[in-house]
Motif scaffolding. Structure first.
Motif, PDB file in Angstrom:
ATOM      1  N   PHE A 152       0.763  -1.071  -0.118  1.00 44.19           N
ATOM      2  CA  PHE A 152       0.008   0.093   0.139  1.00 44.19           C
ATOM      3  C   PHE A 152       1.047   1.327  -0.099  1.00 44.19           C
ATOM      4  CE2 PHE A 152      -3.882   2.020   1.049  1.00 44.19           C
ATOM      5  CZ  PHE A 152      -3.425   3.340   1.497  1.00 44.19           C
ATOM      6  N   ALA A 153       1.867   1.170   0.873  1.00 40.39           N
ATOM      7  CA  ALA A 153       2.705   2.414   1.171  1.00 40.39           C
ATOM      8  C   ALA A 153       3.392   2.630  -0.218  1.00 40.39           C
ATOM      9  CB  ALA A 153       3.641   2.067   2.257  1.00 40.39           C
ATOM     10  N   GLY A 191       2.596   2.127  -3.246  1.00 37.26           N
ATOM     11  CA  GLY A 191       1.701   2.427  -4.145  1.00 37.26           C
ATOM     12  C   GLY A 191       1.626   3.872  -3.944  1.00 37.26           C
ATOM     13  N   LEU A 192       1.099   4.149  -2.651  1.00 34.48           N
ATOM     14  CA  LEU A 192       0.953   5.706  -2.338  1.00 34.48           C
ATOM     15  C   LEU A 192       1.809   6.516  -2.575  1.00 34.48           C
ATOM     16  CD1 LEU A 192      -1.225   7.485  -0.894  1.00 34.48           C
ATOM     17  CD2 LEU A 192       0.340   6.939   1.138  1.00 34.48           C
ATOM     18  N   LEU A 204       2.258   7.129  -6.271  1.00 31.95           N
ATOM     19  CA  LEU A 204       1.180   7.920  -7.165  1.00 31.95           C
ATOM     20  C   LEU A 204       1.322   9.469  -6.486  1.00 31.95           C
ATOM     21  CD1 LEU A 204      -2.024   6.107  -6.985  1.00 31.95           C
ATOM     22  CD2 LEU A 204      -0.847   6.949  -8.931  1.00 31.95           C
ATOM     23  N   VAL A 205       1.539   9.486  -5.279  1.00 27.77           N
ATOM     24  CA  VAL A 205       1.737  10.978  -4.590  1.00 27.77           C
ATOM     25  C   VAL A 205       2.899  11.727  -5.352  1.00 27.77           C
ATOM     26  CG1 VAL A 205       2.567  12.253  -2.602  1.00 27.77           C
ATOM     27  CG2 VAL A 205       0.589  10.643  -2.294  1.00 27.77           C
TER      28      VAL A 205
END
Lengths: 485, 453, 99, 650
Positions: free
Chosen positions: D633-634, D636-637, D640-641
């Motif tokens: 998750f981290a 991916g986040l 994207l950010v």
């Protein structure tokens, strides 16, 4: 409404027949006869009070407008005749397969579905629906040959399937291309007929259509599947194959090329006639060399249908009328011959001409009925076959004398193979197999009488038949710019 | 509060009522009666929603939008809820099952018509937390673990969504979705966070990890909610955001990356699955990927495609889970052998659902596939087109692997289990829906075209 | 860097700390606690943005976030009680569902 | 109103055919005989009053329309007509047919009831066919009758089912006549296209009006049609073998009616033939040549029926000569007379051969004169008429008329007259051979046979007609519009001399052993100049070889492509069919060659294995540990950010 019933009735009738045996013995046979008779009645009813314009009946309804498909069914004299034949042959098939017990419910259902699919082909004027029914028709026939055939039925069924499926591709490609390139996606035959394609395009599209029709017709060199299919198919299968499926090829040739690609047809017609002429002679000669009775009649069908091809490509009023009459006459005569050979094989277990003979002594009824259809096979005047061939020859005389001469040759060669057939079966001393041979049973005799009556009546009084076909012929000739003769 | 707006908020109210009714009746009435009590208001909500499809827009407040998309989305969510209610049995979801399903449906409706950051967040949470609760109900070790994984990842996802809203709010000064400005780093980061938040619920890669374990471990209704209600609602929320924001790069790029990865990974992983539910989990990831690809490609057909795809996927996944619920969570490939002959209705329902998900002609999935490929081809987006094509090809492989198994001859004559009436009705309804729409897609296409601006 | 930006960075920092806690700590309880820390980030952010734009929506959202945190705590502890019996509170041991 | 009686004439035999063939009432012997006789004689009863009224002028030409068909723009009206030709023809046919029916009733009495029924059904059908052909007013009914005769002749020749020789003869007859019929059909259709109508009275003027080449082609086609059916030179081999059929069949079909139909056809279309001089000359030459050929071959025959068959060929040659010389009336006169004496000869020969122990060899007839005196007497009268015994026999008058017509037709005619005269002499030689043979002492004395009156009555009637018929020749010629040829005393004397020399020759041949031996040795002549063998060698055998080649019977070309076990060694050889299948298989192989199963398979399998491995790898990715999920998750986040932020820098 009558038209869509022509397709739905046999289809759902077939489904109903599947479950009929539960209600009692032989109910599936009576059920099928009822369904076929009902279809015939509906046909007669809708044909009688059809309007007097170009089409007896016309049904138009949307099916999937976003994809341009619609239910467009139209019936005129020609398709009415074809539909009548399909129902009659349906009944005949049931009569003669009275002793088929192996999975008989499915057997009768398949017969109904073949008729339904063929009716679909005879009625559909939306090209995609036409192609759909064209492909659908192969499946029941494949089942009929594959499941209930004799000998190596798988090989024959597979050959039949491959030939017709591959040919179907030509038709599908042309139909899809026409539908896609039309201004707004439509498969309506009438709209597409005004599409105004250039001649080379028309020729290519015509070849696509013609490929499918010629394989089904069958015309050499695409005929290799017919002899095998006929020899392995059960009697009802042969009748449906010869009486119905071959006619769809002829009907297709009769209906769509002049309607959609007039210039293309004019360009291709001479080659079509040449191919037809070759087919006539080739089929006839091959028929003389055959040992197996059914295979012999299969090759005669090739010869007769090549005459139809010559007629259709003739582009003259007589030729087309001749082709129409020959189609119907061939349906009667070849179905009857297959019926007789089927009965013969059922009793003696063999179709080999060398082991048969002497039936005149043991089964006079069989011999006399065989004589009638022997006369029809060699196009004796007074039978509808002669009328068909004479008209085609007259047409050919107007177009090109060489083709007329070749058609006349077929008249002579037809005598050779017809006499060979009757000689081997009816004449001569009864051999071991044919010594004990009980004569035709009533359920085999009635279809013979019906088919014989059909051949003789249309032979002596063709007025009914020609009248029916006239509107279709005039319409087919109009775009070709050929006025009445 | 004109009467128009009363009608527009009526579905949400009815669903809330259903939830409350279910909770009140849960301890005193046997579960089937509770289910009926919950089902009636939900059915009424669905009817109202479908009736008002053509009605003029009358949003009750800035929080909830009342356009065609919202109504169709809510109708689908509520209908899916009804379907799921039919197989929430007491043994696997306890007495509170129907209530939780009703809440989830209400959350779905809220999310589908969310026009404001708050309703977006609330809708998301309202669908997630009941799923977690439902997952825990059987109190088995696997279920608890699945529930915990969903709880944690969803929690983190919610946090990311909130961060997104914070940044969006910070950048544009308003939480209304259509008022967001796109330029400036703060807004972009905000959008990235919102995308992550939604992707978690949408189960796009790399935020999909919770989905296979949840599908496999949790009881059937949970997977059904994740597959139908939440997917429908999130898809429509994402569609609304996509439509209202003028072509944000991060949004389309993010969706493209996540969607493409989801399609490839979802299909590949599903290829070797033997467990029916895990296969459905991975295939659900793949379908989210297809929708994400369509959202990233955009174009004038985007709205229609998403709606048609979602409308064709929901009944299929509900039917599949209805059968899975009947067969128990551990159903392997071999257990399905000859299902069509031993339990005809269930077998046919699962078969038709799998055919529709694979996109084969008789079922409505085929029409959805046509829309999908015509959108991708229409926008000349060759990359996503190739990915989608490979995905569908792989899809054929594993869907038909299961579908064929159903119709093979049964090894030993399995006992004919009795379906309870609700199950039978749900399966029959979904089969009918899938087949009729497949053969005659006209009503669906015209409905969808009418509901888009 | 305007005051808002600094506060936004701070809230992002809080969020990332919580995320790190979830990813790094093995025991269930610590993961739940870091989840709560993570939710504190957006809470701060909303207050800051609300103050910056002078709109009441910020504090309204803040209260919503608190509501969510409370709900998550309830659920988290319920799960924790169950998981403790099965895996002794160690999240890595809970790998029955995989593949 | 009398016209519709015309339509009724062919109906009774047709009715008789249907009743006998379908046999709905299971009749046994006596009713079958009664029914067939009634049906056979009814046309005579119906037609005679009409003919008499017509000949005495009480009734003029008339046309009885049957029904009309319309093909597109064409109105096709089928009809029967009464005109000189059809009156004469029909009356002859009905008279001869009745006589033969009566004779057959006795002759065939030995057969089984089923065979009897079949025999008489076919005889009636034949009579219906012949009558409709003669009376036809349009080409369709004409051709219908024409073909019907062909069909009946096939079934009647091969009446004796069990003997393969009869069937072979039938088949040969049918095929050869069918070749000619095809030519005739072509001619009629061309005429139809020319005249856009089917009626004879419109066809002939249209044929005359047609432009030169087309009219010639039509005339030639009609001539070929006539030659085929009348067994003239190129097509004559089928008639001698057709003698395999029973005697009544030979008497009716192969002497009087069917074989002479060619002459009727040419007489009907005489104006067309005469319009093109070339074709008229060809007809005459063909006629004379066949006459000579027939006479020559007849002399060498040892079997009385084959002798009479060849004599039929030559007599019809004379008719063709008459038509060629532009005197159809004379031809019809000879047709009438010939019908009488030839059927008489056949029937009498039948009785004599029965009396002489059943075989029809001339040798076996020795002494039958005393066994069956009446039939012998009638046979002699017939033979005299055939040979054209001066003054006394009717044959003399009709032959003289023909020779006269030839002489009057100019120098070319006179040359043909000479040849015909020679032919007449030869006719005399062979005509009396059976008579003289029958007069010789029987080798072993057989008792005097009993001749039933049923068989003898027709013979006597025909004998009388063969004598008194001469008086009919003049009126017939006038009736047909021609003028009776008066070639002068010298020509007639020459004719009488020829007849006398013929008689003397015949006596010499039978009684002088050396001449008799020479005739026996003339094998080639007896076999009809081996025309049969020549045809077989150059036509039939090559055709059979092509058929066998194409249908792969001898296996050379016919190796089977994947035909199942039940492959009969015949059949599946057809090259074009196999060619397509072979081409299809080759095409399939070529198209899929690059994707040959092994290569194609490896590609697919490798791809599939890759997919499986990737599948397993992704499943490992799903470790089940929550912290890995959080890590995913981290990541991916983060991606994207950072991307989002980075993009806004631009």
């Amino acid at each position: 409404m009558g038209l869509s019933l022509q397709i739905l009735l046999p289809f759902f009738g077939g489904l109903a027949v599947l479950f009929a045996p539960r209600f009692g013995r032989d109910y599936e046979r009576y059920g099928t006869i009822a369904v076929m008779a009902l279809t015939l009645l509906v046909l007669i009813f809708s044909a009688l009070n059809g309007d007097s314009g170009r089409w007896l009946q016309l049904v138009q309804a949307d099916w999937a407008p976003s994809f341009g498909i619609q239910v467009l069914l139209a019936m005129d004299g020609l398709s009415a005749a074809m539909l009548a034949i399909s129902s009659i042959l349906g009944i005949v098939c049931v009569f003669i397969s009275w002793e088929v017990t192996h999975r008989s419910a499915m057997y009768h259902a398949v017969i109904c579905w073949t008729v339904a699919a063929a009716n679909g082909v005879f009625l559909a004027f939306d090209l995609l629906v036409f192609a759909f029914f064209w492909e659908l028709m192969i499946i029941p026939a494949f089942l009929l040959i594959g499941l209930w055939g004799h000998g190596n039925r798988e090989h024959a069924a597979m050959k039949f399937l491959v030939f017709n499926a591959v040919a179907g591709l030509g038709l599908l490609a042309a139909v899809f291309w026409m539908g896609a390139t039309a201004p707004e996606i439509t498969f309506d035959a009438f709209v597409l007929s005004e599409a105004g394609y250039s001649t080379p395009v028309q020729v290519i599209l015509l070849l696509g259509f013609a490929l499918a029709f010629m394989v089904k017709l069958p015309v050499p060199p695409f005929h290799a599947w017919l002899p095998d299919a006929h020899t392995q198919a059960p009697t009802a299968g042969s009748i449906l194959l010869a009486g119905l499926l071959l006619k769809t090829g002829a009907y297709g040739l009769f209906r769509f090329p002049p309607l959609l690609f007039p210039e293309g047809l004019m360009a291709v017609a001479p080659y079509g006639m040449a191919l037809g002429a070759f087919g006539v002679v080739y089929g006839a000669i091959l028929a003389c060399g055959q040992v197996d009775a059914k295979r012999l009649i299969a090759y005669t069908s090739i010869a007769h249908m090549s005459i139809v091809l010559m007629g259709v490509c003739g582009g003259v009023h007589f030729a087309l009328a001749g082709a129409g009459v020959e189609m119907i006459a061939h349906a009667f005569s070849s179905s009857a011959l297959f019926l007789l050979i089927g009965a013969l094989q059922h009793r003696t277990g063999t179709r080999d001409l060398r082991e048969l003979g002497g039936l005149q002594k043991t089964a006079p009824a069989f011999a006399t009925s065989f004589a009638v259809f022997f006369a029809a096979a060699l196009a004796m005047p007074g039978t509808a076959n002669f009328l068909g061939e004479a008209l085609v020859i007259t047409g050919m005389f107007q177009v090109n004398w060489a083709f007329a001469a070749i058609a006349l040759v077929s008249l002579v060669v037809s005598v050779v193979y017809a006499t060979r057939l009757i000689g081997a079966i009816v004449f001569g001393k009864p051999k071991s197999e044919t010594a004990v041979f009980e004569d035709l049973k009533p359920y085999e005799l009635w279809p013979i009488i019906a088919l014989g009556a059909g051949t003789i009546v249309f032979g002596l009084f063709p007025q009914v038949l020609i009248g029916w076909l006239r509107p279709a012929i005039d319409a087919a000739l109009l775009p070709l710019g050929v006025g009445a003769p | 509060m004109t009467d128009g707006s009363i009608w527009s908020v009526a579905p949400l109210v009815l669903l809330g009522l259903a939830a409350i009714l279910a909770m009140v009746l849960a301890p005193i009435q046997p579960t089937p009666r509770v289910r009926i009590a919950a089902a009636l208001p939900m059915a009424l909500a669905v009817i109202i929603l479908l009736a008002r499809l053509g009605a003029p827009e009358a949003p009750v407040s800035m929080l909830l939008a009342d356009d065609g998309m919202a109504r169709l989305g809510s109708a689908l969510a509520a209908a899916a809820g009804l379907g799921i209610l039919s197989f929430t049995r007491t043994i696997c979801t306890g007495r509170e099952g129907p209530a939780l399903v009703a809440i989830a449906a209400a959350g779905g409706v809220a999310l589908a018509s969310a026009n404001h950051g708050a309703t977006l967040f609330l809708g998301l949470e309202l669908t997630t937390l009941p799923m977690v609760a439902l997952a825990l109900m059987p109190r088995t070790e696997a279920a608890v673990e699945a529930g915990y994984k969903l709880f944690l990842i969803a929690g983190v996802g919610a946090g990311a969504l909130l961060m997104g809203l914070v940044f969006g709010f910070g950048a544009s000064g308003s939480l209304r979705l259509d008022a967001w400005s796109v330029d400036g780093p703060v807004a972009a980061i905000g959008l990235a966070f919102v995308l992550v938040g939604l992707s978690v619920k949408f189960a796009l890669v790399p935020f999909h990890m919770w989905s296979p374990d949840l599908f496999a471990g949790a009881p059937a209704p949970v997977g059904a909610i994740a597959g139908s209600i939440s997917k429908v609602a999130v898809a429509i929320a994402a569609l609304r955001i996509g439509l209202s924001l003028p072509a944000p790069e991060i949004w389309t790029l993010g969706l493209l990356l996540a969607g493409g990865a989801a399609v490839i990974l979802g299909n590949l992983a599903a290829l070797r699955q033997d467990n029916l539910l895990r296969m459905l989990g991975y295939s659900s990831i793949a379908h989210s990927g297809y929708i994400a690809l369509v959202l990233s490609v955009g174009g004038e057909l985007m709205g229609e495609t998403v709606l048609v795809y979602v409308a064709s996927y929901a009944p299929a996944i509900v039917a599949a889970f209805a059968v899975a619920g009947l067969m128990g969570t551990g159903t392997r490939l071999e257990d399905l052998r000859g299902l069509a002959w031993s339990r005809p209705l269930a077998g046919v329902a699962l078969g038709v659902a799998l055919l529709s998900m694979a996109g084969l002609p008789p079922a409505v999935g085929f029409v959805a596939k046509i829309y999908l490929f015509s959108t991708l081809a229409g926008e000349a987006a060759w990359g996503p087109l190739v990915i989608a094509a490979i995905g569908s090809a792989l899809g054929f492989a594993y869907y038909l692997r299961f579908a064929v198994r159903i119709f093979t001859a049964p090894r030993q004559p399995a006992p004919r289990a009795t379906l309870n009436r609700a199950d039978a009705v749900a399966m029959a309804a979904s089969i009918a829906l899938l087949i009729t729409l497949g053969l005659y897609p006209e009503p669906l296409t015209s409905l969808v075209a009418a509901s888009l601006p | 860097m305007t005051a808002l930006n600094i506060l936004l960075v701070l809230s992002a920092g809080l969020f990332l700390a919580g995320l790190f806690g979830v990813a790094a700590r093995r025991t269930l309880l610590m993961q739940l606690i870091s989840l709560e820390v993570m939710l504190a980030g957006p809470a701060l952010g909303f207050i800051a943005a609300g103050a910056h734009h002078g709109s009441i929506e910020g504090s309204a959202m803040f209260i919503l976030v608190l509501g969510l945190a409370a709900a998550e705590v309830a659920l988290g502890l319920a799960i924790y009680l169950h998981m403790r019996r099965a895996t002794g509170g160690d999240s890595d041991a809970a790998t029955r569902l995989r593949g | 109103m009398l016209a519709y009686l015309l339509l009724l004439v062919p109906l009774p035999p047709l009715g008789g055919f249907l009743l006998l063939a379908l046999d709905p009432y299971r009749l046994d012997r006596r009713p079958v005989l009664a029914l067939s006789l009634a049906a056979g004689i009814a046309p005579l009863v119906l037609f005679l009053p009409l003919a008499i009224a017509y000949f005495t002028g009480a009734v003029g030409d008339m046309i009885a329309p049957a029904f009309t068909l319309n093909f597109g723009q064409y109105e096709v009206a089928l009809a029967m007509q009464l005109d000189p030709l059809s009156a004469i023809g029909a009356s002859t046919v009905t008279v001869v047919a009745s006589c033969v029916m009566i004779y057959a009733a006795d002759y065939m009495s030995g057969a089984r009831v089923a065979d009897l029924r079949r025999f008489f059904a076919l005889m009636n059908l034949f009579q219906a066919g012949m009558l409709s052909m003669v009376l036809a007013a349009d080409s369709i009914v004409f051709f219908l009758g024409w073909e019907l005769m062909g069909l009946c002749s096939f079934f009647l020749i091969s009446y004796n089912m069990t003997s393969p020789r009869a069937f072979a003869a039938g088949q040969k007859a049918f095929v050869m006549t069918r070749i000619a019929d095809a030519a005739l059909l072509a001619g009629l259709l061309l005429l139809f296209l020319e005249a856009t109508s089917v009626r004879m009275d419109e066809l002939i003027p249209a044929g005359l009006a047609a432009e030169e080449s087309r009219a010639a082609i039509i005339a030639v086609l009609l001539l070929v049609g006539a030659l085929g059916k009348s067994a003239q030179l190129p097509f004559q081999t089928w008639l001698p073998t057709a003698m395999a059929g029973p005697t009544p069949v030979s008497a009716l079909l192969h002497s009087a009616t069917m074989v002479a139909a060619g002459a009727v056809l040419l007489a009907r279309f005489a104006p067309l033939i005469e319009a093109t001089p070339g074709v008229a000359a060809a007809t005459a030459i063909a006629g004379v040549a066949t006459a000579l050929f027939g006479a020559l071959c007849a002399i060498a025959q040892t079997d009385v029926k084959r002798l009479l068959a060849y004599s039929s060929i030559s007599q019809i040659g004379y008719m063709l000569l008459a038509v060629g010389m532009g005197a159809p009336g004379v031809a019809m006169a000879h047709f009438v007379i010939h019908a009488f004496f030839k059927s008489l000869l056949f029937m009498a020969a039948g009785v004599l051969s029965h009396a002489g122990g059943g075989s029809t060899a001339i040798e076996k007839l020795r002494g039958t004169a005393y066994v069956a005196p009446i039939s012998f007497a009638t046979y002699t009268v017939g033979a005299a008429a055939l040979a054209g015994f001066p003054i006394l026999s009717a044959g003399w008058w009709s032959k003289e008329a023909i020779l006269g017509a030839a002489v009057e037709a100019g120098p070319f005619g006179q040359f043909l007259w000479l040849v015909a005269l020679g032919g007449a002499a030869l006719t005399g030689v062979y005509a009396y051979r059976p008579v003289l043979c029958a007069l010789r002492k029987p080798l072993h004395d057989a008792p005097k046979g009993h001749e039933s009156w049923l068989a003898v009555a027709p013979l006597i009637f025909l004998a009388i007609m063969s004598v008194l018929g001469g008086y009919l020749v003049e009126p017939i010629i006038h009736e047909m519009g021609g003028h009776a040829p008066h070639a002068g005393l010298g020509i007639e004397v020459m004719g009488a001399l020829a007849a006398i020399t013929g008689l003397i020759g015949s006596v010499a041949v039978t009684f002088i052993p050396s001449w008799n031996a020479r005739i026996k040795r003339a094998r080639r002549l007896r076999a009809g100049m081996q025309m049969d063998a020549i045809y077989y060698a150059f036509l039939v055998r090559p055709y059979r070889r092509i058929v066998r080649l194409l249908s792969g019977r001898d296996g050379r070309l016919g190796k089977h492509i994947g035909e199942g076990p039940e492959a009969q060694e015949g059949g599946m050889g057809d090259p074009v069919g196999t060619a397509t299948v072979v081409f299809g298989l080759w095409l399939a192989r070529v198209v899929t060659a690059p994707f040959m199963p092994d290569r194609f398979d490896t590609v697919i399998m490798r791809g599939a294995r890759e997919a499986q491995r990737a599948g397993l790898w992704t499943r490992r990715l799903q470790s089940g540990r929550l912290r890995d999920y959080a890590l995913g998750f981290a990541l991916g986040l983060g991606v994207l950010v950072i991307l989002g932020w980075g993009m806004t820098w631009g």
